[in-house]
Design an enzyme around this catalytic site. Structure first.
Site, PDB file in Angstrom:
ATOM      1  N   GLU A 471      61.415  35.145  36.210  1.00 37.09           N
ATOM      2  CA  GLU A 471      60.368  34.564  35.469  1.00 37.09           C
ATOM      3  C   GLU A 471      60.107  35.178  34.015  1.00 37.09           C
ATOM      4  O   GLU A 471      59.161  35.431  33.536  1.00 37.09           O
ATOM      5  CB  GLU A 471      59.090  34.707  36.144  1.00 37.09           C
ATOM      6  CG  GLU A 471      59.022  34.075  37.628  1.00 37.09           C
ATOM      7  CD  GLU A 471      57.881  34.261  38.411  1.00 37.09           C
ATOM      8  OE1 GLU A 471      57.028  34.723  37.740  1.00 37.09           O
ATOM      9  OE2 GLU A 471      57.915  33.774  39.518  1.00 37.09           O
ATOM     10  N   ARG A 502      44.519  46.278  32.852  1.00 36.11           N
ATOM     11  CA  ARG A 502      45.111  45.031  32.935  1.00 36.11           C
ATOM     12  C   ARG A 502      44.194  43.901  32.436  1.00 36.11           C
ATOM     13  O   ARG A 502      43.106  43.953  32.959  1.00 36.11           O
ATOM     14  CB  ARG A 502      45.693  44.562  34.227  1.00 36.11           C
ATOM     15  CG  ARG A 502      46.258  43.295  34.493  1.00 36.11           C
ATOM     16  CD  ARG A 502      47.258  43.331  35.565  1.00 36.11           C
ATOM     17  NE  ARG A 502      47.589  41.721  35.960  1.00 36.11           N
ATOM     18  CZ  ARG A 502      48.302  41.082  35.207  1.00 36.11           C
ATOM     19  NH1 ARG A 502      48.984  41.448  34.232  1.00 36.11           N
ATOM     20  NH2 ARG A 502      48.510  39.717  35.677  1.00 36.11           N
ATOM     21  N   CYS A 503      44.640  43.381  31.656  1.00 37.03           N
ATOM     22  CA  CYS A 503      43.930  42.091  31.196  1.00 37.03           C
ATOM     23  C   CYS A 503      44.494  40.700  31.309  1.00 37.03           C
ATOM     24  O   CYS A 503      45.850  40.787  31.153  1.00 37.03           O
ATOM     25  CB  CYS A 503      43.468  42.391  29.624  1.00 37.03           C
ATOM     26  SG  CYS A 503      42.618  43.733  29.201  1.00 37.03           S
ATOM     27  N   ASP A 586      53.105  29.930  45.041  1.00 32.12           N
ATOM     28  CA  ASP A 586      52.177  30.982  45.245  1.00 32.12           C
ATOM     29  C   ASP A 586      50.619  30.751  45.209  1.00 32.12           C
ATOM     30  O   ASP A 586      50.365  29.951  44.820  1.00 32.12           O
ATOM     31  CB  ASP A 586      52.423  31.935  44.175  1.00 32.12           C
ATOM     32  CG  ASP A 586      53.576  32.868  44.116  1.00 32.12           C
ATOM     33  OD1 ASP A 586      54.250  33.017  45.178  1.00 32.12           O
ATOM     34  OD2 ASP A 586      54.128  33.024  42.891  1.00 32.12           O
ATOM     35  N   HIS A 628      53.037  32.968  48.730  1.00 33.38           N
ATOM     36  CA  HIS A 628      52.650  34.641  48.509  1.00 33.38           C
ATOM     37  C   HIS A 628      50.998  34.666  48.481  1.00 33.38           C
ATOM     38  O   HIS A 628      50.371  33.775  47.707  1.00 33.38           O
ATOM     39  CB  HIS A 628      53.142  34.905  47.475  1.00 33.38           C
ATOM     40  CG  HIS A 628      52.862  36.504  47.023  1.00 33.38           C
ATOM     41  ND1 HIS A 628      53.328  37.430  48.218  1.00 33.38           N
ATOM     42  CD2 HIS A 628      52.298  37.067  46.105  1.00 33.38           C
ATOM     43  CE1 HIS A 628      52.696  38.536  47.705  1.00 33.38           C
ATOM     44  NE2 HIS A 628      52.169  38.209  46.540  1.00 33.38           N
ATOM     45  N   GLU A 652      50.554  40.770  50.748  1.00 32.82           N
ATOM     46  CA  GLU A 652      50.412  42.033  50.169  1.00 32.82           C
ATOM     47  C   GLU A 652      49.885  42.685  51.296  1.00 32.82           C
ATOM     48  O   GLU A 652      48.678  42.555  51.788  1.00 32.82           O
ATOM     49  CB  GLU A 652      49.325  42.236  48.828  1.00 32.82           C
ATOM     50  CG  GLU A 652      49.148  43.633  48.505  1.00 32.82           C
ATOM     51  CD  GLU A 652      48.097  43.705  47.300  1.00 32.82           C
ATOM     52  OE1 GLU A 652      48.298  44.728  46.617  1.00 32.82           O
ATOM     53  OE2 GLU A 652      47.239  42.697  47.459  1.00 32.82           O
ATOM     54  N   HIS A 681      51.703  48.180  42.715  1.00 35.42           N
ATOM     55  CA  HIS A 681      50.636  48.542  42.016  1.00 35.42           C
ATOM     56  C   HIS A 681      50.475  50.089  41.598  1.00 35.42           C
ATOM     57  O   HIS A 681      49.613  50.307  40.795  1.00 35.42           O
ATOM     58  CB  HIS A 681      49.260  48.022  42.751  1.00 35.42           C
ATOM     59  CG  HIS A 681      49.012  46.511  42.752  1.00 35.42           C
ATOM     60  ND1 HIS A 681      49.300  45.641  41.536  1.00 35.42           N
ATOM     61  CD2 HIS A 681      48.964  45.845  44.042  1.00 35.42           C
ATOM     62  CE1 HIS A 681      48.997  44.551  41.859  1.00 35.42           C
ATOM     63  NE2 HIS A 681      48.970  44.526  43.547  1.00 35.42           N
TER      64      HIS A 681
END
EC number: 2.1.1.14
Length: 745
Positions: A471, A502-503, A586, A628, A652, A681
């Site tokens: 991707e 993270r934005c 997803d 996912h 996850e 993460h």
């Protein structure tokens, strides 16, 4: 005697209009700036935020938050996880003494895993889940917040401190020993009694969004008793949001609180029968979660009806954390731009409504709002569509498994990744140069093909069984599709915080959705041409596209989801025509939109499942459909995950120590499943022992014929050295597990 205020907002974003906090945090973490510079950036941002509310008469203030409000609260209460206790106090450079333990809890260290992270109620914001036990003792230290508050007071700001409330903090916590976090509720109220007395302010705001969820009657009794005590301080404002305020009012009205805040947007203006006018009602009439302009005339009429019953203040339905800062720099076509209001525009709407309620109506502003509302209602781009929908069912799972085993010829415990690979500086540079028109589209696409070459080669070298193209062409898994579908628009600066640094820049779904052309086929075809192994076609599902966008609110979400699903169905058909044998759709956000009250959940789960099946049901039975999911507490949605009828579901799981396995086992889950064995993460390479242990735990709960081996999530935010090292561990663990079970498919 506390004096009432008339206008405010529930809270403010902290990341900065230009993402200043993001860049400062990342600079601090990588060592390019000192702690003093990070502290100064955070101070400047809170000053700017307070200044943005100069037209309102009460200002919410949460201090300098460096990651997350729940984590801030854990630090103030002295309940950061014990495993970080050995991290020394930070040097005195303007950052709190506990900041290194705080960042350890948020991000993990080389040897210690981070706290679990999940979604904040039904939003796309993430919080760090507090870790408690029956033996937890709270040790109060609000010195950093008090210092920040005094700085605002020196600046002349009429600030009120904002805290996460005791019920909400404990309701969202987990325990390490199986005890009930809410057992600590009486003790935590005692701590809050000391905490709020330490603030030299007229008002203090305590956020209790948990009060709009299903709360046991005996817990509500404890909450009422606790707030009856806290109310004696005077000026205590309990704010609720993300749902009807009726339960909160039933619990808290008449006990002496100074104010109670209610959300009048999510479920509209409900009866609020328990409010008898004894407290200030902080009326959240301006939508804090979505970006549509407020119908000022309708809002004012509702406010006037409430004002006839008692004192009210105008506010937002929740914190403005969830919307972009301003429309000011956006280049959006005029028709749609007039329909929108971002953060600064919502602050203006609050001021306009408060002034109008006081008899000072701005006729021109109200007329402009009415014209925009009428334009949106009558636009051909939002007109209802009537169409007959195709079927939502495939063949039985047993039939599909037999056909897919013959078609795919995969080993036992097949290894794969979730989709994305590192977004390197060269990828981001190529995208930026294309945006600035310093390279041609052809040059950009050639750069993306070179990245795909690399990703395929690396995966083959590592020995993964099912590959992805990585991707590189996607800046975001939702925004990419939104830019190729009709009915969406993208913003230039519409950033909101997802978690920590993270934005995300959510697209705006403003009208009817359709697919003018294939979106992913050429990238799949190129990747598949490079390998004899199967490459997954990669799509984002309809529910996630809605959850991670600002979605039109003028028709049911189910209708909008089906429009997106039909566009994806066409894309799946084209991928199959191009040779795809495995297609991943997803749905990491399927639980995020789950309503907070049990009574509302069945309808949502029905339409969310229906939209996924509408998207995927056109695939032949020998084509394997994957999905996912992230941050999903599966106990609540496991039956719906089964109903999606995906052939393989990757989940996850590593960060939560495979807690999902219990739900899978108890449900009799018979579909393919890949619980993640690497927490992507946290910036660390998992040990072989760690991955072996997670895989062994999975094999104890899942039939080997069902089990896939994969990371928790996509690898977009990780670096190549870490990715290669971690995937090498993952592949080797899968090989060893195959030898132990001695099975092949």
């Amino acid at each position: 005697m506390t004096s009432n205020f008339s206008s405010t907002v529930a809270g403010l974003p902290r990341i900065g209009a230009k993402r200043e906090l993001k860049f400062a945090l990342e600079g601090y973490w990588n060592g390019s700036i000192e702690g003093r510079e990070l502290a100064q950036t955070a101070r400047q941002l809170v000053n700017t935020a307070s200044d943005s509310l100069s037209g309102l008469d009460s200002v919410p203030f949460a201090g300098r938050s460096y990651y997350d409000a729940m984590l801030d609260t854990a630090a103030i209460l002295g309940v950061l996880p014990e495993r970080f206790d050995d991290i020394a106090d930070h040097e005195n450079d303007g950052l709190p003494l506990w900041i290194d333990r705080y960042f350890g809890a948020a991000r993990g260290t080389e040897t210690l895993p981070a706290q679990a992270m999940t979604k904040w109620f039904d939003t796309n914001y993430h919080y760090l889940v507090p870790e408690l036990s029956a033996d937890t003792r709270f040790v109060l230290d609000a010195s950093a917040l008090i210092e920040d508050l005094r700085c605002q007071q020196v600046r002349g700001v009429n600030a009120r401190p904002v805290l996460v409330g005791p019920l909400t903090f404990l309701s969202l916590a987990r325990t390490t020993d199986g005890s009930n976090p809410l057992d600590h509720l009486p003790a935590l109220f005692e701590v809050y009694e000391r905490l709020i007395k330490s603030f030299d302010t007229e008002w203090v705001q305590i956020d209790e969004p948990a009060l709009v969820t299903d709360v046991a009657p005996e817990v509500l009794e404890q909450v009422r008793a606790g707030y009856t005590t806290l109310a004696k301080r005077g000026g205590v404002f309990v704010n609720t949001y993300f749902g009807s305020g009726d339960q909160a009012l039933n619990t808290l009205a008449g006990i002496g609180l100074g104010a109670i805040g209610v959300d009048l947007v999510t479920h509209g203006v409900t009866e609020l029968a328990a409010w008898k006018g004894e407290e200030l009602l902080v009326a959240g009439i301006v939508d804090g979660r979505n970006i549509w302009r407020t119908d000022l005339c309708a809002a004012l009429a509702s406010l006037k009806r409430l004002a006839a019953r008692g004192p009210i203040a105008v506010s937002t339905s929740c914190s403005l954390l969830h919307v972009p800062y301003t429309l000011e720099a956006e280049n959006i076509e005029p028709e749609v731009r007039d329909w929108l209001a971002f953060g600064s525009e919502k602050i203006t709407e609050v001021k306009l409504l408060a002034d109008a309620l006081a008899g000072n109506i701005d006729a021109a502003a109200f007329d402009a709002a009415s014209a925009a509302i009428a334009s949106r209602r009558t636009s051909p781009r939002t007109a209802p569509i009537t169409q007959e929908l195709p079927g939502r069912s495939r063949g039985s799972f047993n039939t599909r498994v037999t056909l897919q085993e013959k078609s795919l010829e995969l080993p036992a415990l097949p290894t794969t990744t979730i989709g994305s690979f590192p977004q390197t500086p060269s990828i981001r540079s190529a995208r930026a140069r294309l945006r600035k028109e310093s390279i041609t589209l052809e040059q950009y696409e050639e750069a993306m093909r070179e990245e795909i070459d690399l990703v395929i080669a690396k995966q083959e070298e590592l020995g993964l069984d099912v590959l992805v193209h990585g991707e590189p062409e996607r800046n975001d898994m939702v925004q990419y599709f939104s830019e190729l579908l009709d009915g969406f628009l993208s913003t230039a600066n519409g950033w909101v915080q997802s978690y920590g640094s993270r934005c995300v820049r959510p697209p705006v779904l403003f009208g009817n959705v359709s697919r003018p052309a294939p979106m992913t086929v050429k990238w799949f075809q190129y990747a598949q041409s490079l390998t004899q192994k199967h490459v997954k076609g990669m799509l984002t599902g309809p529910v996630t596209i809605l959850a991670w966008s600002f979605v039109r609110d003028d028709q049911p979400l189910a209708t909008t989801a089906d429009q997106v699903a039909l566009a994806l169905r066409d894309e799946i058909n084209d991928l199959i025509e191009a040779g795809a044998k495995i297609i991943q759709v997803d749905e990491p956000a399927i639980r995020e939109l789950l309503p907070l009250r049990d009574v509302d959940k069945p309808a949502y789960l029905q339409w969310s499942v229906d939209s996924f099946r509408l998207a995927t049901a056109g695939a032949p039975d020998d084509v394997q459909i994957h999905t996912h999911m992230c941050y999903s507490e599966f106990n609540e949605v496991i039956s719906s995950v089964i109903a999606l009828d995906a052939d393989v579901t990757t989940i996850e799981a590593a960060r939560s120590d495979m807690q999902v396995l219990a739900a899978l086992k108890s449900s009799g889950f018979e579909l393919g499943v890949g619980p993640g064995v690497w927490d992507i993460h946290s910036p660390r390479v998992p040990s072989a022992q760690e991955v072996d242990g997670l895989l062994e735990a999975a094999l104890q709960s899942v039939d080997p014929r069902q089990l896939w081996v994969n990371p928790d999530c996509g690898l977009k935010t990780r670096g190549w050295p870490e990715v290669e090292a971690s995937l090498k561990v993952l592949v080797e663990s899968a090989k060893q597990a195959r030898e132990k079970i001695g099975a092949t498919i």
